[in-house]
Design a protein around this motif. Structure first.
Motif, PDB file in Angstrom:
ATOM      1  N   TYR A  71       0.893  -1.153   0.000  1.00  9.72           N
ATOM      2  CA  TYR A  71       0.000   0.000   0.000  1.00  9.72           C
ATOM      3  C   TYR A  71       0.933   1.204   0.000  1.00  9.72           C
ATOM      4  O   TYR A  71       1.838   1.282   0.828  1.00  9.72           O
ATOM      5  N   GLU A  72       0.707   2.138  -0.947  1.00 11.92           N
ATOM      6  CA  GLU A  72       1.648   3.246  -1.062  1.00 11.92           C
ATOM      7  C   GLU A  72       0.973   4.510  -1.559  1.00 11.92           C
ATOM      8  O   GLU A  72      -0.149   4.474  -2.058  1.00 11.92           O
ATOM      9  N   VAL A  73       1.708   5.619  -1.443  1.00 15.19           N
ATOM     10  CA  VAL A  73       1.333   6.887  -2.049  1.00 15.19           C
ATOM     11  C   VAL A  73       2.428   7.224  -3.049  1.00 15.19           C
ATOM     12  O   VAL A  73       3.592   7.357  -2.678  1.00 15.19           O
ATOM     13  N   SER A  74       2.043   7.313  -4.315  1.00 14.63           N
ATOM     14  CA  SER A  74       2.983   7.812  -5.317  1.00 14.63           C
ATOM     15  C   SER A  74       2.635   9.271  -5.561  1.00 14.63           C
ATOM     16  O   SER A  74       1.516   9.708  -5.291  1.00 14.63           O
ATOM     17  N   ALA A  75       3.605  10.035  -6.054  1.00 18.04           N
ATOM     18  CA  ALA A  75       3.384  11.457  -6.312  1.00 18.04           C
ATOM     19  C   ALA A  75       4.400  11.934  -7.324  1.00 18.04           C
ATOM     20  O   ALA A  75       5.412  11.272  -7.576  1.00 18.04           O
ATOM     21  N   SER A  76       4.129  13.096  -7.888  1.00 19.58           N
ATOM     22  CA  SER A  76       5.097  13.761  -8.745  1.00 19.58           C
ATOM     23  C   SER A  76       6.005  14.575  -7.824  1.00 19.58           C
ATOM     24  O   SER A  76       5.557  15.505  -7.154  1.00 19.58           O
ATOM     25  N   VAL A  77       7.273  14.185  -7.770  1.00 16.87           N
ATOM     26  CA  VAL A  77       8.252  14.833  -6.898  1.00 16.87           C
ATOM     27  C   VAL A  77       9.211  15.621  -7.783  1.00 16.87           C
ATOM     28  O   VAL A  77       9.995  15.030  -8.519  1.00 16.87           O
ATOM     29  N   ASN A  78       9.086  16.946  -7.712  1.00 19.32           N
ATOM     30  CA  ASN A  78       9.850  17.833  -8.602  1.00 19.32           C
ATOM     31  C   ASN A  78       9.753  17.374 -10.052  1.00 19.32           C
ATOM     32  O   ASN A  78      10.738  17.336 -10.788  1.00 19.32           O
ATOM     33  N   GLY A  79       8.543  16.973 -10.464  1.00 24.57           N
ATOM     34  CA  GLY A  79       8.273  16.613 -11.851  1.00 24.57           C
ATOM     35  C   GLY A  79       8.484  15.154 -12.205  1.00 24.57           C
ATOM     36  O   GLY A  79       8.226  14.751 -13.332  1.00 24.57           O
ATOM     37  N   GLN A  80       8.934  14.328 -11.265  1.00 28.20           N
ATOM     38  CA  GLN A  80       9.169  12.908 -11.532  1.00 28.20           C
ATOM     39  C   GLN A  80       8.264  12.060 -10.642  1.00 28.20           C
ATOM     40  O   GLN A  80       8.319  12.156  -9.416  1.00 28.20           O
ATOM     41  N   ARG A  81       7.410  11.215 -11.252  1.00 28.95           N
ATOM     42  CA  ARG A  81       6.506  10.358 -10.479  1.00 28.95           C
ATOM     43  C   ARG A  81       7.313   9.256  -9.813  1.00 28.95           C
ATOM     44  O   ARG A  81       8.128   8.602 -10.429  1.00 28.95           O
ATOM     45  N   MET A  82       7.064   9.072  -8.505  1.00 32.51           N
ATOM     46  CA  MET A  82       7.761   8.024  -7.750  1.00 32.51           C
ATOM     47  C   MET A  82       6.911   7.577  -6.578  1.00 32.51           C
ATOM     48  O   MET A  82       5.954   8.248  -6.190  1.00 32.51           O
ATOM     49  N   SER A  83       7.277   6.442  -6.017  1.00 37.37           N
ATOM     50  CA  SER A  83       6.680   5.968  -4.780  1.00 37.37           C
ATOM     51  C   SER A  83       7.221   6.865  -3.668  1.00 37.37           C
ATOM     52  O   SER A  83       8.435   6.929  -3.457  1.00 37.37           O
ATOM     53  N   PHE A  84       6.334   7.579  -2.974  1.00 38.64           N
ATOM     54  CA  PHE A  84       6.786   8.547  -1.976  1.00 38.64           C
ATOM     55  C   PHE A  84       6.587   8.052  -0.547  1.00 38.64           C
ATOM     56  O   PHE A  84       7.446   8.243   0.298  1.00 38.64           O
ATOM     57  N   LEU A  85       5.461   7.420  -0.271  1.00 38.78           N
ATOM     58  CA  LEU A  85       5.158   6.928   1.068  1.00 38.78           C
ATOM     59  C   LEU A  85       4.720   5.477   1.012  1.00 38.78           C
ATOM     60  O   LEU A  85       3.958   5.094   0.127  1.00 38.78           O
ATOM     61  N   SER A  86       5.181   4.688   1.953  1.00 42.45           N
ATOM     62  CA  SER A  86       4.608   3.353   2.140  1.00 42.45           C
ATOM     63  C   SER A  86       3.622   3.465   3.300  1.00 42.45           C
ATOM     64  O   SER A  86       3.821   4.251   4.225  1.00 42.45           O
TER      65      SER A  86
END
Length: 191
Positions: free
Chosen positions: A120-135
């Motif tokens: 279960y995770e939160v992905s986001a655009s981080v400074n323009g790059q989509r990544m897995s940000f939070l587990s």
């Protein structure tokens, strides 16, 4: 015509089975996927994060339409789907947060919660790059009519998020597994 018990025809039962089979074959899962009409999520930030970021001169601020609320950040839910049992889903948000320092900033926008095995995770655009940000871990879910609420979900930085933050701020403060806070999601479903 052959009648089933109770006076209902077997033909109607056969049509229902065929219709369900056709929907599943077409990729739909009417028993599982339920669209989200609207809602909001609140990330209540952990006090340890604030006490660790203060000496580094880093703050966490909302990016509109997200808002700061009672020690946390509120994000509008814009859509997605969840299973009827609440264990699977994709929940889309707008807005975000910015980690802001004197010489650098990291923008985390368009968070998307993915509830899927095994992670279960939160992905986001981080400074323009989509990544897995939070587990995400733990938490409970409750249904009341068309309303679904998730409570008490712990949110931890992923390795990708920690690396991006450490690189931007030239520090080693952020670590994989650092608890950013606790997530609560409330939404109204289209039933």
């Amino acid at each position: 015509m052959v009648r089933a018990r109770g006076g209902r025809s077997r033909t109607l039962a056969a049509i229902a089975v065929l219709a369900t089979t056709a929907l599943v074959a077409a990729g739909a899962s009417p028993a599982e996927a339920v669209p989200i009409k609207r809602g909001q999520s609140t990330l209540t930030l952990d006090q340890n994060i604030f006490s660790g970021l203060d000496p580094l001169g880093i703050g966490i601020l909302p990016i509109a339409p997200a808002e700061a609320r009672l020690g946390g950040e509120l994000f509008p839910i814009t859509g997605g789907t969840v299973s009827r049992n609440g264990r699977r889903g994709r929940i889309n948000h707008v807005g975000g947060i910015v980690f802001a320092g004197d010489n650098a900033s990291v923008r985390v926008v368009r968070p998307r919660v993915s509830l899927c095995c095994p992670n279960y995770e939160v992905s986001a655009s981080v400074n323009g790059q989509r990544m897995s940000f939070l587990s995400l871990g733990n938490g409970t879910s409750t249904f009341r009519g068309r309303r679904l609420t998730y409570r008490g979900i712990n949110a931890f930085l992923t390795l990708e998020a920690a690396d991006a933050l450490n690189q931007a701020f030239a520090t080693d403060f952020f670590q994989e597994g650092t608890r950013l806070g606790r997530l609560r999601m409330r939404m109204t479903l289209v039933l």
